[in-house]
Motif scaffolding. Structure first.
Motif, PDB file in Angstrom:
ATOM      1  N   PRO A   1     -25.521 -59.495 -29.979  1.00  0.00           N
ATOM      2  CA  PRO A   1     -26.678 -58.595 -29.994  1.00  0.00           C
ATOM      3  C   PRO A   1     -26.984 -58.064 -28.593  1.00  0.00           C
ATOM      4  O   PRO A   1     -26.596 -58.691 -27.592  1.00  0.00           O
ATOM      5  CB  PRO A   1     -27.817 -59.499 -30.488  1.00  0.00           C
ATOM      6  CG  PRO A   1     -27.150 -60.641 -31.168  1.00  0.00           C
ATOM      7  CD  PRO A   1     -25.868 -60.859 -30.432  1.00  0.00           C
ATOM      8  N   PRO A   2     -27.671 -56.933 -28.497  1.00  0.00           N
ATOM      9  CA  PRO A   2     -28.096 -56.457 -27.168  1.00  0.00           C
ATOM     10  C   PRO A   2     -28.968 -57.513 -26.494  1.00  0.00           C
ATOM     11  O   PRO A   2     -29.800 -58.148 -27.146  1.00  0.00           O
ATOM     12  CB  PRO A   2     -28.909 -55.195 -27.488  1.00  0.00           C
ATOM     13  CG  PRO A   2     -28.445 -54.764 -28.837  1.00  0.00           C
ATOM     14  CD  PRO A   2     -28.108 -56.030 -29.569  1.00  0.00           C
ATOM     15  N   ASP A   3     -28.781 -57.689 -25.206  1.00  0.00           N
ATOM     16  CA  ASP A   3     -29.554 -58.693 -24.474  1.00  0.00           C
ATOM     17  C   ASP A   3     -30.986 -58.233 -24.225  1.00  0.00           C
ATOM     18  O   ASP A   3     -31.916 -59.040 -24.251  1.00  0.00           O
ATOM     19  CB  ASP A   3     -28.875 -59.012 -23.143  1.00  0.00           C
ATOM     20  CG  ASP A   3     -27.466 -59.522 -23.339  1.00  0.00           C
ATOM     21  OD1 ASP A   3     -27.306 -60.579 -23.979  1.00  0.00           O
ATOM     22  OD2 ASP A   3     -26.508 -58.853 -22.887  1.00  0.00           O
ATOM     23  N   PHE A   4     -31.159 -56.947 -23.964  1.00  0.00           N
ATOM     24  CA  PHE A   4     -32.488 -56.381 -23.735  1.00  0.00           C
ATOM     25  C   PHE A   4     -32.694 -55.183 -24.652  1.00  0.00           C
ATOM     26  O   PHE A   4     -31.742 -54.487 -25.009  1.00  0.00           O
ATOM     27  CB  PHE A   4     -32.661 -55.911 -22.283  1.00  0.00           C
ATOM     28  CG  PHE A   4     -32.537 -56.987 -21.247  1.00  0.00           C
ATOM     29  CD1 PHE A   4     -33.621 -57.777 -20.904  1.00  0.00           C
ATOM     30  CD2 PHE A   4     -31.327 -57.217 -20.611  1.00  0.00           C
ATOM     31  CE1 PHE A   4     -33.510 -58.773 -19.941  1.00  0.00           C
ATOM     32  CE2 PHE A   4     -31.195 -58.213 -19.652  1.00  0.00           C
ATOM     33  CZ  PHE A   4     -32.286 -58.994 -19.312  1.00  0.00           C
ATOM     34  N   VAL A   5     -33.967 -54.947 -25.013  1.00  0.00           N
ATOM     35  CA  VAL A   5     -34.350 -53.764 -25.776  1.00  0.00           C
ATOM     36  C   VAL A   5     -35.532 -53.117 -25.071  1.00  0.00           C
ATOM     37  O   VAL A   5     -36.464 -53.806 -24.636  1.00  0.00           O
ATOM     38  CB  VAL A   5     -34.751 -54.108 -27.221  1.00  0.00           C
ATOM     39  CG1 VAL A   5     -35.090 -52.841 -27.993  1.00  0.00           C
ATOM     40  CG2 VAL A   5     -33.648 -54.869 -27.929  1.00  0.00           C
ATOM     41  N   VAL A   6     -35.472 -51.791 -24.937  1.00  0.00           N
ATOM     42  CA  VAL A   6     -36.547 -51.014 -24.307  1.00  0.00           C
ATOM     43  C   VAL A   6     -37.197 -50.145 -25.374  1.00  0.00           C
ATOM     44  O   VAL A   6     -36.502 -49.510 -26.175  1.00  0.00           O
ATOM     45  CB  VAL A   6     -36.013 -50.120 -23.174  1.00  0.00           C
ATOM     46  CG1 VAL A   6     -37.161 -49.343 -22.522  1.00  0.00           C
ATOM     47  CG2 VAL A   6     -35.249 -50.937 -22.143  1.00  0.00           C
ATOM     48  N   PHE A   7     -38.530 -50.112 -25.387  1.00  0.00           N
ATOM     49  CA  PHE A   7     -39.274 -49.195 -26.245  1.00  0.00           C
ATOM     50  C   PHE A   7     -40.148 -48.305 -25.355  1.00  0.00           C
ATOM     51  O   PHE A   7     -40.967 -48.823 -24.584  1.00  0.00           O
ATOM     52  CB  PHE A   7     -40.151 -49.942 -27.242  1.00  0.00           C
ATOM     53  CG  PHE A   7     -39.385 -50.691 -28.292  1.00  0.00           C
ATOM     54  CD1 PHE A   7     -38.881 -50.032 -29.403  1.00  0.00           C
ATOM     55  CD2 PHE A   7     -39.164 -52.054 -28.169  1.00  0.00           C
ATOM     56  CE1 PHE A   7     -38.165 -50.715 -30.373  1.00  0.00           C
ATOM     57  CE2 PHE A   7     -38.453 -52.754 -29.138  1.00  0.00           C
ATOM     58  CZ  PHE A   7     -37.946 -52.080 -30.251  1.00  0.00           C
ATOM     59  N   LEU A   8     -39.980 -47.015 -25.465  1.00  0.00           N
ATOM     60  CA  LEU A   8     -40.744 -46.043 -24.689  1.00  0.00           C
ATOM     61  C   LEU A   8     -41.620 -45.253 -25.657  1.00  0.00           C
ATOM     62  O   LEU A   8     -41.112 -44.611 -26.583  1.00  0.00           O
ATOM     63  CB  LEU A   8     -39.805 -45.110 -23.928  1.00  0.00           C
ATOM     64  CG  LEU A   8     -40.433 -43.922 -23.170  1.00  0.00           C
ATOM     65  CD1 LEU A   8     -41.427 -44.409 -22.122  1.00  0.00           C
ATOM     66  CD2 LEU A   8     -39.346 -43.065 -22.532  1.00  0.00           C
TER      67      LEU A   8
END
Length: 269
Positions: free
Chosen positions: A105-112
Motif C-alpha cells: 500500500p502507499p506509505d503516505f496519503v495526502v488530501f488537499l
C-alpha cells in the motif's frame, strides 16, 4: 475533540521553511501519524498548494500514480449515486487504510481540500494504531494476527504490488508488525479468525480517534504505517447543493524513501 487529542498543525510556509519538522511529526513513533497543513486566511491557490506539497515530498518520499485511469492528483467529489460508505458517498467513511488489500500500500496519503461541505458535515478523522495495539495483551495480539479479512476492489492499479485477499489485520515479519491492515468499512468480512478480537481492536481504535475540520485551502498528510483515516457523514440535504459546489478534495499517494521508513513505528509483536 475526541480523546485522541489534537492533530499536529503547520502552516503552508512550513512545508518550505520547516520541512524537516513536518517530516519528523509524520514519522514520530510517539505521534499521531498525521499532520494538518492550515491556511491562515482561509484562502489559497490550489495549483500553488499542489506545487508546495510536491516540493516538500522529497523529504519523505515521492508521489506515485496508483489508479491507471486517474490523474496523479485524484479528484474526489460527492455523488448521490455512490454507496454512502464508499469514496464520494455522503455517509460515514469508516476508519481504514487505503489500498488495504495490496501487497504494498502507499506509505503516505495526502488530501488537499478544494471545498468543504456547505452543509457543515464531513469532518476528517485519523486514528493512530500504536495506542490500540499497546492496550492489547499478548493473547489478543496473537488472536488479531490470525484474523483474515476479505473484500475491497483491486483493478487498474499500479505501484502497489499485487492483490492480497484475504489479508491479515496484522502483517508480522520477523517478530514485528509491518502493516496494520485495518478497515472498518462495512463491506469487509471476516474470512477466518476471531471476530471478538477484531471487535475489541475496533473499539480501541474508536476510543483514540481524532476529529477535525479539513477546510478549503487546507491539506492533511497521513502516514499509513502509523494511522488509519476516515470521514464523518456529510451534512443533510446534499441533494439541494449543486454538484459543483459539494465537498471537493484531491488525493495524492506517496511511496516513502527507505530512510523515512526506517524511522516509522514498527510495533513489537
Amino acid at each position: 475533540m475526541s480523546a485522541g487529542g489534537d492533530i499536529k498543525r503547520f502552516d503552508w510556509a512550513s512545508l518550505r521553511e520547516r520541512a524537516e519538522d513536518v517530516a519528523a511529526a509524520l514519522i514520530d513513533a510517539e505521534g499521531h501519524g498525521a499532520v494538518l497543513i492550515t491556511s491562515n486566511d482561509g484562502r489559497g491557490n490550489l495549483q500553488e498548494q499542489r506545487e508546495s506539497i510536491i516540493d516538500f515530498l522529497p523529504v519523505i518520499g515521492e508521489p506515485i500514480l496508483v489508479y491507471k485511469q486517474q490523474a496523479l492528483w485524484k479528484h474526489i467529489g460527492v455523488s448521490l449515486e455512490v454507496a454512502p460508505d464508499r469514496v464520494g458517498g455522503i455517509g460515514d467513511i469508516p476508519l481504514h487504510v487505503d489500498l488495504v488489500n495490496a501487497s504494498h500500500p502507499p506509505d503516505f496519503v495526502v488530501f488537499l481540500s478544494e471545498a468543504e461541505d456547505l452543509a457543515g458535515g464531513g469532518k476528517s478523522v485519523v486514528c493512530p494504531f500504536r495506542p490500540a495495539l499497546e492496550a492489547l495483551d499478548d493473547h489478543s495480539l496473537r488472536e488479531l494476527s490470525s484474523v483474515l479479512l476479505k473484500g475491497g476492489r483491486f483493478y487498474d492499479l499500479e505501484n502497489v504490488g499485487v492483490e492480497i485477499n484475504p489479508f491479515p489485520v496484522l502483517e508480522i515479519r520477523e517478530g514485528c508488525v509491518e502493516w496494520v491492515r485495518f478497515s472498518a468499512k462495512s463491506n469487509k468480512e471476516i474470512f477466518s479468525g476471531s471476530r471478538a478480537a477484531l471487535e475489541k481492536f475496533q473499539k480501541l481504535m474508536t476510543a483514540h480517534e481524532i476529529e477535525f475540520e479539513l477546510n478549503h485551502g487546507e491539506a492533511m498528510i497521513i502516514n499509513q504505517r502509523l494511522a488509519a483515516h476516515g470521514r464523518r457523514r456529510l451534512g443533510p440535504e446534499q441533494g439541494h447543493i449543486p454538484a459543483k459546489e459539494r465537498r471537493s478534495i484531491y488525493q495524492l499517494f506517496v511511496r516513502a524513501h527507505a530512510h523515512a521508513l526506517s524511522r516509522c513505528f514498527v510495533y513489537p509483536a
